[in-house]
Design a protein around this motif. Structure first.
Motif: not given
Length: 336
Positions: A321-330
């Motif tokens: 989930a943490a990597d999902m958040g990073k992908e979406l915001i970048t």
């Protein structure tokens, strides 16, 4: 002249099926509630309570329960399907020959069938061999516990046949529950399925400790991708600004009563899918399965669904989930 709906069968005595049956009973309708387990039917008939799924809520005496589908379907004006989306086809195949010829068939399920990518109304049309105008769907902010507690709520009845929609509208209008009609079945169903996936994302964000700005961003951008997919499949874009779209999305993404949101929150805290399922009494949230179908629909129709695809990869490909958040915001900046 508008047809009259007085006697209805609700097939499925889970939380939403029971709450919907209560609304019908409170609206003065005669309701036969089909339960799979004899002890659930007995509790409803003897104590007017569904202890397993709606403890503490007293059901009106106009509701009776049975485990016999033939008894439930005998002489009804409408049949309401309250089973999960991925089990509708199998259940309906067993009920098909018992359905009254001209009864309105109503879906409460919010999902897209795995494999076929059919909406629930399409599954009903195919399996029951009825025309599309005989099928209606219920969508909107439908948190079962709040509705059963008689908190003011509204919903949408969508049907190609406006007269059928109006008849159902009258049948379910209780003092605390208001229904609006819509003829955009495609939009209402895709909104109902899509919001579960976006709610998983909002839950993951909450589990990671993110606050209101993140949730508002996911809700808004989630609404945009739901609308894009809906329009590509022939829906009215205005449907997504109404109760079936934005209304249901906000409720499902924000409420602790939302199974999809709470399931996503567990994933955000680092639990595996199996651990979240175990904590959810062995049930997988609808969005976990629907994200596969929705993303495949997007792929087939050339519609970009970044949030839904990220949820799919968390649930089924091991993305954190943490990597999902990073992908979406970048993701690359672009005009809104």
């Amino acid at each position: 002249m508008t047809r009259r709906v007085q006697r209805l069968a609700v097939l499925g005595a889970g939380s939403w099926g029971t709450a919907f049956a209560k609304v019908l009973g409170d609206a003065g309708r005669e309701v036969i509630l089909w339960a799979r387990r004899p002890e659930v039917a007995a509790s409803i008939n003897e104590r007017h309570i569904n202890r397993d799924y709606m403890a503490g809520i007293v059901l009106p005496p106009t509701i009776t329960a049975t485990t016999d589908p033939a008894e439930a379907l005998d002489g009804v004006d409408a049949v309401v399907f309250g089973v999960p989306s991925q089990t509708l086809r199998e259940n309906l195949a067993g009920w098909r020959d018992l359905l009254p010829r001209d009864a309105t068939l109503v879906s409460l399920a919010k999902g897209v069938e795995l494999g076929t990518l059919k909406r629930m109304s399409e599954v009903i049309v195919e399996v029951a061999d009825v025309p599309p105008e005989q099928v209606a769907v219920v969508s909107g902010p439908n948190l079962a516990r709040e509705i059963a507690a008689e908190e003011p709520s509204a919903t949408v009845i969508a049907c190609i046949d406006h007269d059928r929609a109006v008849a159902l509208q009258h049948a379910i209008t209780a003092g605390y529950f208001k229904a609006y009609t819509n003829t955009d079945v495609i939009g209402c169903e895709l909104a109902g399925a899509g919001k579960n996936v976006i709610a998983l994302a909002c839950g993951m964000a909450a589990g990671l400790g993110y606050g209101d700005n993140t949730r508002a961003t996911l809700i808004t951008r989630g609404l945009a991708e739901m609308s894009r997919l809906g329009v590509a499949l022939g829906a009215d874009p205005l449907t997504f600004a109404g109760l079936a779209g934005l209304g249901d999305l906000v409720a499902t993404c924000s409420s602790p009563l939302s199974r999809n949101r709470t399931f996503g929150e567990r994933l955000g805290r680092g639990e595996t899918l199996a651990q979240a399922e175990e904590a959810n009494h062995g049930q997988v949230a609808e969005g976990v399965k629907s994200c596969l179908s929705i993303c495949e629909l997007g792929r087939r129709h050339g519609v970009e669904l970044p949030i839904s695809d990220a949820v799919r990869r968390v649930c089924h490909e091991g993305l954190s989930a943490a990597d999902m958040g990073k992908e979406l915001i970048t993701r690359a900046p672009r005009p809104e």
